[in-house]
Write a protein that holds these residues in place. Structure first.
Motif, short mmCIF file in Angstrom:
data_model
loop_
_atom_site.label_atom_id
_atom_site.label_comp_id
_atom_site.label_asym_id
_atom_site.label_seq_id
_atom_site.Cartn_x
_atom_site.Cartn_y
_atom_site.Cartn_z
N ARG A 22 0.98 -1.34 -0.07
CA ARG A 22 0.09 0.12 0.01
C ARG A 22 0.91 1.25 -0.04
O ARG A 22 0.52 2.23 -0.74
CB ARG A 22 -0.88 -0.14 1.00
N VAL A 23 1.87 1.15 0.90
CA VAL A 23 2.92 2.38 1.08
C VAL A 23 3.43 2.56 -0.30
O VAL A 23 3.60 3.91 -0.92
CB VAL A 23 3.83 2.35 2.02
N LYS A 25 2.69 1.69 -3.40
CA LYS A 25 1.79 1.97 -4.37
C LYS A 25 1.17 3.56 -4.14
O LYS A 25 1.06 4.29 -5.34
CB LYS A 25 0.61 1.07 -4.63
N GLN A 26 0.96 4.05 -3.10
CA GLN A 26 0.59 5.35 -3.04
C GLN A 26 1.64 6.27 -2.83
O GLN A 26 1.24 7.24 -3.46
CB GLN A 26 -0.46 5.23 -1.58
N ASP A 27 2.75 6.01 -2.02
CA ASP A 27 3.50 7.25 -1.84
C ASP A 27 4.77 6.94 -2.71
O ASP A 27 5.81 7.68 -2.80
CB ASP A 27 4.05 7.06 -0.38
#
Length: 203
Positions: A22-23, A25-27
């Protein structure tokens, strides 16, 4: 350079990998520090980050605390992935073999072990349609104990078959450092593999 930090202590598989995914992909951070509390999580998080293009290192801080450090500025490049299937193999679809025990069938363990040896030695007959082997539960012992099964798995891997070995299972059987073939994996990879497969064989 700012460093993203994720505390994955207490997360069961595949929690740490999902959190990292998640990190990333998002950041898309240039650097990432991940705290985990078991060796299987170290293996799984490190593998995920390497395939995501990071250079990765890890160190043990305490008895049940590891720090996984990842950086894109240290020459990180995605791990090599297996060559794509041939056109003929693609037409037949991807075949995945899911193995959850070290023996084949019930009745006698000695016979079951021999049957499993024979089964693995026969898998090359599937040709290049054989895409991946996933080892779970007692099946992970096949990737860590010397014998015909291990020899067959090594030959399959050398021929281009992807072999995934459950890290949580290896840790449970105290075999994490004794894995001799394949890649340590997590349940997210297992579920994704089953979804991608066109055919699943479960002996």
């Amino acid at each position: 350079m700012p460093v993203n930090e994720i505390d994955c202590r207490g997360l069961a598989c595949p929690g740490p990998v999902v959190a990292c995914s998640r990190v990333v992909k998002q950041d898309a951070p240039a650097a990432l520090n991940v705290l985990v509390d078991n060796p299987a999580a170290v293996e799984n998080v490190s593998r995920f980050l390497r395939t995501s293009g990071y250079a990765v290192s890890s160190e043990r801080r305490e008895e049940a605390l590891w720090l996984v450090q990842a950086s894109r500025d240290a020459g990180g490049a995605p791990e090599a992935v297996p060559a794509p299937q041939s056109a003929a193999a693609a037409a037949r679809g991807k075949t995945l073999v899911l193995i959850t025990t070290e023996t084949l069938g019930r009745g006698d363990d000695a016979l079951g072990a021999k049957l499993m040896d024979n089964f693995l030695a026969t898998l090359p007959e599937l040709g290049d349609a054989l895409w991946r082997i996933v080892l779970l539960n007692g099946g992970v012992k096949l990737a860590a104990r010397p014998g015909k099964a291990l020899d067959s798995l090594r030959a399959l891997e050398a021929a281009g078959v992807s072999i995934l070995v459950c890290g949580t299972c290896l840790d449970f059987f105290q075999l994490l450092e004794k894995r001799a073939v394949g890649q340590t994996t997590n349940m997210l990879d297992v579920v994704s593999s089953l979804a991608l497969a066109d055919k699943v064989i479960r002996p």
